[in-house]
Design an enzyme around this catalytic site. Structure first.
Site, PDB file in Angstrom:
ATOM      1  N   GLU A 219      36.297  40.807  39.688  1.00 47.78           N
ATOM      2  CA  GLU A 219      37.756  40.741  39.758  1.00 47.78           C
ATOM      3  C   GLU A 219      38.206  39.687  40.772  1.00 47.78           C
ATOM      4  O   GLU A 219      37.679  39.614  41.880  1.00 47.78           O
ATOM      5  CB  GLU A 219      38.317  42.116  40.151  1.00 47.78           C
ATOM      6  CG  GLU A 219      39.837  42.173  40.166  1.00 47.78           C
ATOM      7  CD  GLU A 219      40.368  43.517  40.652  1.00 47.78           C
ATOM      8  OE1 GLU A 219      41.531  43.827  40.351  1.00 47.78           O
ATOM      9  OE2 GLU A 219      39.620  44.262  41.316  1.00 47.78           O
TER      10      GLU A 219
ATOM     11  N   CYS B  17      39.095  46.923  37.057  1.00 47.91           N
ATOM     12  CA  CYS B  17      39.028  47.667  38.323  1.00 47.91           C
ATOM     13  C   CYS B  17      39.585  49.094  38.251  1.00 47.91           C
ATOM     14  O   CYS B  17      38.946  49.994  37.753  1.00 47.91           O
ATOM     15  CB  CYS B  17      39.714  46.866  39.432  1.00 47.91           C
ATOM     16  SG  CYS B  17      39.244  47.432  41.089  1.00 47.91           S
TER      17      CYS B  17
ATOM     18  N   LYS C 276      45.552  43.542  33.708  1.00 44.11           N
ATOM     19  CA  LYS C 276      45.203  44.832  34.308  1.00 44.11           C
ATOM     20  C   LYS C 276      46.289  45.877  34.061  1.00 44.11           C
ATOM     21  O   LYS C 276      47.460  45.667  34.384  1.00 44.11           O
ATOM     22  CB  LYS C 276      44.981  44.622  35.805  1.00 44.11           C
ATOM     23  CG  LYS C 276      44.490  45.821  36.587  1.00 44.11           C
ATOM     24  CD  LYS C 276      44.184  45.378  38.014  1.00 44.11           C
ATOM     25  CE  LYS C 276      43.630  46.490  38.867  1.00 44.11           C
ATOM     26  NZ  LYS C 276      43.264  45.995  40.222  1.00 44.11           N
TER      27      LYS C 276
END
Length: 425
Positions: free
Chosen positions: A157, A269, A232
């Site tokens: 990330e 994540c 995300k």
């Protein structure tokens, strides 16, 4: 040729005995590397170095599960790749996930790589120099993956920068770039050179929508083309992870990218903490889901070895979990709003990248403190085989869940709770 689980001791150019000696010397004092387990690269390295082979085999089966009746087997790599890992001091490991032979389908084997890395220059260095230094470090590992014949590689990330989202300082937004920006142009050449799909998670600046900033993973095809992007979905608001200061929740849904090597998704994540996020990629047909992350010890490590593996089992796909490594110190101390003293770093990013398979097997993890490349051959036929065995998709009650979700979103929702009448007295 050295058989390449390519253990940490090989990548370090040292022997197991030397590693054991380092641990003895470090007892009662600070470890030689922040993030090591008393001098060992990982839990698996510690166990293998200290248990008799027969006992280690039994422990491994409990920790790592079994794939086609045995622990995930090691994969041999070319000597040139081993030499690159030693020269550049990155941990290198390689494994093979097998599937049962089928009468109607040939094996569908894809070679996949995960890269974890620390930053190179201090966070006080000019931003352009920091990015350039990281790119040169990562290039070395991508090239090693290319020489090893990796088909798909995923980076961590926000790989082009320090993970500055703890500071709440807006100047770190300078690292944001467009989808076809500097890092993409850099990776396009490598993707085309090695006939490799590269997943590049960056801080994206959306130039067509008011320069809004997103946490985005770009999928670069093996012809050097941009296949697409995913933003995300879930933004943490936990401790130092003040990421909502920089970007909003994504608006791309749960896309699955069909490449010549297989169908892939990217669960960035914090999304790994949300089971429905994993489920959505599975419902859209993903065969491999990557989880590029940045997370520190003391916060999430007890979850790290569980969540992705559970997702692989529940959704019958492979998972590649990547975590950055190292300790990043920032020039201005910050606080978490939790009453604790101000500090200048997140803590230690513990690396430990690894692969999980739908049959509940997984690989050992990369180092807790060292840059690393982990490679796995995976037969994608295993996804259907496990799905046929357990029938999770057939036995799931999506109709019931959909009804509950629709009801839950109603402002007048009431939980389905049946109360013992004696509690009313």
């Amino acid at each position: 040729m050295e058989d390449a689980t390519v253990r940490n001791s090989i990548a370090n150019g040292s022997s197991t005995e030397a590693a054991s000696s380092e641990v003895v010397e470090s007892k009662g004092s600070s470890p030689s590397h922040r993030g090591s387990l008393m001098g060992y690269n990982s839990l698996h390295d510690l166990l293998q170095s200290n248990l008799p082979p027969s006992l280690y085999k039994e422990v491994s089966q409990l920790l790592l599960g079994v794939n086609c009746g045995k622990v995930v087997s090691p994969l041999s790599l070319p000597e040139t790749v081993l030499a690159r890992s030693k020269e550049s001091s990155f941990d290198l490991q390689a494994y093979r996930f097998n599937a049962e032979s089928e009468m109607m389908r040939a094996p569908r084997i894809v070679r996949v790589g995960l890269i974890q890395n620390s930053i190179v220059l201090p966070t006080t260095a000019p931003f352009s120099e920091q990015r350039k230094a990281i790119m040169q470090k990562v290039k070395c590992m991508i090239e090693a993956a290319g020489v090893a014949g990796v088909n798909i590689v995923c980076l961590q990330e926000a790989w082009t920068m320090p993970f500055a989202f703890c500071t709440r300082e807006k100047r770190w937004c300078e690292f944001a770039e467009s989808v076809d920006g500097e890092s993409t142009q850099f990776l396009k050449e490598l993707a085309q050179k090695y006939n490799m799909v590269i997943i590049s998670p960056i801080l994206e600046r959306d130039m067509t929508h008011g320069e809004v900033i997103w946490n985005t993973a770009i999928v670069i095809g093996n012809h050097g083309n941009i296949i697409g992007k995913h933003r995300k979905n879930h933004i943490p608001r936990v401790g130092d992870f003040n990421e909502s200061t920089y970007y909003m929740e994504g608006n791309t849904g749960h896309p699955v990218f069909e490449t010549c090597y297989g169908k892939i998704g990217i669960n960035i994540c914090y999304g790994r903490h949300h089971p429905l996020n994993w489920l959505a990629f599975g419902l859209n047909g993903a065969e491999i889901v990557f989880n590029p992350s940045a997370t520190v010890g003391g916060l999430s490590e007890p979850m790290w070895s569980i969540e992705a593996r559970n997702a692989a089992i529940a959704n019958t796909f492979f998972v590649g979990s990547i975590n950055r490594v190292g300790t990043e110190v920032f020039p201005n101390p910050f606080t978490s709003g939790d009453g604790k003293p101000q500090h200048a770093d997140f803590g230690h990013f513990y690396g430990s990248s690894y692969f999980s398979a739908p049959d509940a097997s997984c690989t050992p993890s990369l180092s807790r403190y060292q840059d690393g490349l982990i490679i796995a051959d995976m037969d994608l036929n295993l996804c259907r085989q496990v799905n046929d065995k357990w029938a999770f998709r057939m036995t799931a009650r999506y109709d019931m869940y959909a009804e509950l979700f629709a009801s839950y979103l109603d402002p007048h929702f009431k939980p389905q709770i049946i109360t013992d009448p004696f509690l009313q007295e």
